[in-house]
Write an enzyme that holds these catalytic residues in place. Structure first.
Site, PDB file in Angstrom:
ATOM      1  N   ASP A 178     -10.797   2.004  -3.179  1.00 32.39           N
ATOM      2  CA  ASP A 178     -11.345   1.758  -1.845  1.00 32.39           C
ATOM      3  C   ASP A 178     -12.862   1.802  -1.868  1.00 32.39           C
ATOM      4  OD1 ASP A 178      -9.057   1.210  -0.489  1.00 32.39           O
ATOM      5  OD2 ASP A 178      -8.806   3.201   0.382  1.00 32.39           O
ATOM      6  N   ASP A 207       0.828  -1.204   0.000  1.00 35.84           N
ATOM      7  CA  ASP A 207       0.000   0.000   0.000  1.00 35.84           C
ATOM      8  C   ASP A 207       0.867   1.260   0.000  1.00 35.84           C
ATOM      9  OD1 ASP A 207      -2.300   1.525   0.093  1.00 35.84           O
ATOM     10  OD2 ASP A 207      -3.128   0.554   1.865  1.00 35.84           O
TER      11      ASP A 207
END
Ligand code: GLA
Length: 715
Positions: free
Chosen positions: A538, A476
Site C-alpha cells: 500500500d 483483497d
C-alpha cells in the site's frame, strides 16, 4: 538422467545443469551428503569423517558404526526420541502419548514429471523428474514419503513430505516440516525479508547466531512482517560471487523457518507450516501432505539465485493465460477517490485514462452494500445504486464503450459485523462460542473451513463476475486471523481458501486476478499459483517502493509485482517525485496508475502518457527477461537494474538524492556475452559485451530523483 540411484554406493544423485544434491543410505537412515555445484561423484559419508568423534551425552542408536549416533548424522527428515535430540522435522504424538519416531528407509521410486499436491499449490511442469523415498516406523505406523523434484534446466529442486498412518491406532502430527537440510558447516549469513504494513519485505542480512534463529508468521497469512523465504549465504557472498542457498515455501498461511547451529558445527535449516497452534489427527490409513518448498543453490551469488527463483515462479508456479500474455495497463481509483465516488467520477477518470493509453479501469473498495467507509458491508456483494445508479453493468458497459476493460475489487474472505450477511449468519465468521470476537479494520474473517461459507463466497463472487464483462479482479484480504477455534485451524483455513481460489480462477480463465492483503500481506508463491500478480504494497511512494521491490525481487519475479504511479505529494509519505521517476519505479513491476487524473495539468498528463507508451514498448522484455541488480538502494543513493531479454538489454537507473561536485559513475553491466554486440538505441553506437561489462557506461547520478532508461538492441 537428472536423478540416479547408485546401488553399489547406495547414493541418490539429484543433478541439475549446474548443481547436485546427494543423499545416501547409511544403514537404514537417509543421510544428506552434499548440496552444491555440479559433481559427478561424492565419496561415501564415512570418508568425510576420518576420525571418530562425539560426546558421551549422545545416545548411540546406530551401534557398531563409525557414525554411531543419529545425533551426528545429517538426516534428510530428522525425527525425535532416539539418538537425535535436535529440533526435528517431524513431531508426532503417538497413541501411547510419547513423541518417539524412528524412520527407516523402506523403498524409493523415480519417475518423470511430478505429481500434483492434493489441495495445495505447487510447481508443475514436464521438464522435471521426481524421486519419492518412503521411510517407515513399524513400531508406531508412521510412514513418511519424501518428494524431491528436480527441474534440471532451471537449476531448481523442490521438496515436500507426505505423512501416512500405516498403523492401527490414530496419532497426532504436531509438526511436519516441508523439508530439512543439515548443512555441513556453520558461519552463514542469513537473509530474510522483514517488514510491516506499507514497509513489506525489506532485506535483512545478519550473521548466523549460535542457537536457533526463527523467522515465522503466526498470523494465519504469510504476512507483511516476515516472508516465507530465507537464504543462507557465505559472509563473502555478493550479487555475483559466492554461495547462496535460497528456500521459498509455496504456502500462504502461518509458517516457520528455522536456522539452527548444531554442536558439531553443522547448520540445520528447515521450513514448513507453523507448528504453534498446529495439530492434526491422522486416523489409520489417513495421510497429510505438507506444502512444497523450492530450493535453489547458486555458486555465483545472490543475483543468480534470484534469477532461478524468478524463472521457476514465472513459468512453473504461475498459471493461466496471463502467465505468458501481455497484461493490461490499469488505473485503480483507490488513491484517486477512496470511498468518495459515483459513476460520473469513475467515468471521467476512465475517459482521461483512455486518452493517455490506459487499458483497464479498476473500481476499488466501496461499490457494494452501503460502504462509504471501512466500517460496513463486507460480505454484501450487491452493487450500491446510490453510487452507481445503472448498476455495475451500466458502468461496465460505458467503460467498455470507451474502449477500456473493467475490473473490480472484492474482499471475499471477510464479513463486516454491520452487514446483511452477518445479520443472517452471525456464526459464519471465525469465532469461539461465547468469546468476544476481535475485530480488525472493523471486520471479521469468514470461516473458510466450512463448506457452506466457501460455497457462499464462490457463488457471490461468480454471480457478480457473470453479471457483466469484468476482465480483472483485485482479491483483497485486510486482516489477520484471531479466535481460531482449534489447533490446526490456520492450515484448514488455507486449504479452504485454496479450494475457493481454484474454483473461481478456473471458472473465469479470461479474468486477470491480482491478489492483495492490505498491500503485500500475502505475497507468496502459494497465491501466485492462483493469481499471477500481487499488489506489492500500500506504500506507493516511489522511493519507498525501491526498497520494497528490491526485497520482493530477491525471490519473486518482476512480472508478479503490482506497481503503480500515484499522486504527489505521496499519500503515505508526503514525498514529491517527478512523473518519470515514479514511472521507472512502476516499470520494475506490473505497471499501473492510481491517482486522480482530473487534478493534473496537461504537461503532467503528457508525461504520464509518455511513461505508459515506454512501458508498453518494453513490457514483454521486462516481464520475460533476466534481472540483474547493478546498484542497490540499500547500499547507496542510486538504484540500477538491468534486464536481459531475448532481443534487448534494458538498464533502469533511479537516483534517490542529489550530490554536488561528482564525476559520472561508471555502471558496469552484467550477464552479457563477452563477444556479443550491443547497439545503444539513443546514439546508435555499438559496443562489445566485454566493454560494457568491463568499462561500464557513464552515469550522471547527481540529481535528486533523476532517472534513466538505457536500451541496447542485441545484434
Ligand atoms: C487495502 C488495499 C488497498 C485498497 C484498500 C481498500 O488496503 O491494499 O489497495 O484496495 O484495501 O479498502
Amino acid at each position: 538422467m537428472p536423478i540416479v540411484y547408485q546401488e553399489e554406493s547406495k547414493q541418490f544423485y539429484l543433478h541439475t545443469d549446474h548443481t547436485s544434491y546427494v543423499m545416501e543410505l547409511y544403514e537404514d537412515h537417509l543421510i544428506h551428503s552434499y548440496w552444491g555445484s555440479r559433481v559427478n561423484t561424492i565419496p561415501n559419508v564415512e570418508y568425510f569423517y576420518p576420525f571418530s568423534y562425539g560426546v558421551s551425552t549422545s545416545a548411540h542408536d546406530i551401534p557398531g558404526k563409525l557414525l554411531n549416533s543419529t545425533d551426528k548424522l545429517h538426516r534428510e527428515y530428522p525425527t525425535y526420541g532416539t539418538g537425535d535430540l535436535r529440533e526435528p522435522a517431524l513431531q508426532v504424538e503417538n497413541a501411547a502419548g510419547d513423541s518417539i519416531t524412528r524412520l527407516r528407509y523402506e523403498s524409493h521410486r523415480i519417475y518423470p514429471g511430478k505429481p500434483q499436491l492434493p489441495g495445495l499449490p505447487a510447481t508443475y511442469g514436464q521438464d522435471c523428474e521426481t524421486l519419492e523415498i518412503a521411510l517407515f516406523d513399524a513400531f508406531s505406523g508412521v510412514r513418511t514419503v519424501l518428494f524431491y523434484t528436480v527441474f534440471p534446466q532451471k537449476d531448481v529442486l523442490t521438496r515436500s513430505a507426505r505423512i501416512e498412518n500405516r498403523g492401527d491406532k490414530p496419532f497426532r502430527l504436531e509438526k511436519a516440516a516441508s523439508f530439512c537440510v543439515d548443512m555441513h558447516r556453520e558461519g552463514f549469513e542469513v537473509i530474510h525479508l522483514q517488514g510491516a504494513w506499507a514497509r513489506e519485505r525489506h532485506i535483512h542480512r545478519q550473521a548466523q547466531s549460535a542457537g536457533t534463529m526463527v523467522f515465522d508468521s503466526k498470523r494465519g497469512v504469510s504476512s507483511h512482517n516476515t516472508n516465507p523465504f530465507i537464504a543462507l549465504v557465505s559472509p563473502e557472498t555478493t550479487e555475483q560471487y559466492g554461495d547462496a542457498y535460497g528456500f521459498c515455501l509455496v504456502y500462504s498461511g502461518s509458517f516457520s523457518a528455522q536456522v539452527s547451529g548444531e554442536q558439531f558445527g553443522s547448520t540445520r535449516v528447515q521450513m514448513g507450516i507453523q507448528p504453534m497452534g498446529f495439530s492434526w489427527e491422522l486416523a489409520p490409513s489417513e495421510s497429510f501432505q505438507t506444502p512444497e518448498a523450492i530450493l535453489v543453490y547458486s555458486d555465483c551469488g545472490l543475483g543468480e539465485m534470484s534469477r532461478r527463483f524468478h524463472r521457476i515462479i514465472r513459468e512453473n508456479v504461475c498459471r493461466g493465460k496471463f502467465r505468458d500474455t501481455e497484461r493490461p495497463v490499469l488505473i485503480n481509483n483507490w488513491e484517486a477517490t477512496y470511498f468518495r465516488f459515483n459513476s460520473e467520477k469513475i467515468l471521467a477518470l476512465a475517459e482521461k485514462a483512455k486518452q493517455i493509453g490506459v487499458d483497464l479501469l479498476v473500481l476499488d473498495d466501496g461499490w457494494f452494500g452501503k460502504r462509504n467507509s471501512d466500517n460496513c458491508s463486507l460480505g454484501d456483494w450487491i452493487v450500491d445504486r446510490n453510487k452507481l445508479p445503472e448498476g455495475l453493468e451500466g458502468l461496465c458497459n460505458k467503460v467498455n464503450d470507451l474502449g477500456m476493460q473493467f475490473g473490480l475489487w472484492f474482499e471475499p474472505e471477510m464479513v463486516s459485523p454491520d452487514s446483511e450477511l452477518y445479520r443472517a449468519h452471525p456464526d459464519w465468521c471465525i469465532h469461539v462460542e461465547g468469546r468476544p470476537r476481535t475485530e480488525g479494520r472493523q471486520q471479521l474473517v469468514l470461516d473458510l473451513t466450512r463448506p457452506e461459507v466457501c460455497r457462499y463466497i464462490v457463488d457471490a463472487v461468480s454471480s457478480v463476475l457473470r453479471s457483466c464483462p469484468i476482465s480483472y479482479v483485485k482479491w483483497d484480504m485486510n486482516r489477520n486471523l484471531t479466535e481460531m477455534p482449534r489447533k490446526g485451524f490456520a492450515h484448514e483455513y488455507v486449504l479452504g481458501l485454496y479450494r475457493v481460489l481454484e474454483e473461481i480462477t478456473s471458472s473465469f480463465p479470461d479474468v486477470l486476478f491480482e491478489s492483495c492483503s492490505g498491500g503485500g500481506g500475502r505475497f507468496d508463491a502459494g497465491m501466485l499459483y492462483y493469481m499471477p500478480q500481487t499488489w506489492t504494497s500500500d506504500d506507493t511512494d516511489a522511493v519507498e517502493r525501491l526498497y520494497i521491490q528490491e526485497g520482493t525481487g530477491l525471490v519473486y519475479p518482476i512480472s508478479s509485482m503490482g506497481a503503480h504511479i500515484s499522486a504527489v505529494p505521496n499519500h503515505q509519505t508526503g514525498r514529491t517525485t517527478p512523473v518519470a521517476f515514479r514511472g521507472k519505479v512502476a516499470m520494475m513491476g506490473r505497471f499501473g496508475l492510481e491517482l486522480d487524473l482530473g487534478r493534473l495539468d496537461q504537461a503532467t498528463l503528457d508525461a504520464l502518457a509518455a511513461e505508459i507508451a515506454l512501458y508498453k514498448t518494453y513490457q514483454q522484455d521486462i516481464h520475460t527477461g533476466d534481472l540483474y541488480r547493478l546498484l542497490s538502494p540499500y547500499k547507496g543513493k542510486t538504484a540500477a537494474y538491468q534486464i536481459i531479454s531475448q532481443k534487448r538489454v534494458l538498464v533502469f537507473i533511479m537516483n534517490i538524492s542529489a550530490t554536488p561536485c561528482q564525476a559520472p559513475l561508471r555502471l558496469k553491466l552484467q550477464g552479457l556475452l563477452p563477444e556479443g554486440r550491443y547497439k545503444e538505441l539513443s546514439t546508435g553506437e555499438v559496443y562489445e559485451g566485454r566493454t560494457l561489462m568491463g568499462a561500464g557506461i557513464p552515469l550522471d547520478a547527481r540529481g535528486e530523483y533523476c532517472d534513466f532508461l538505457k536500451v541496447f538492441e542485441i545484434l
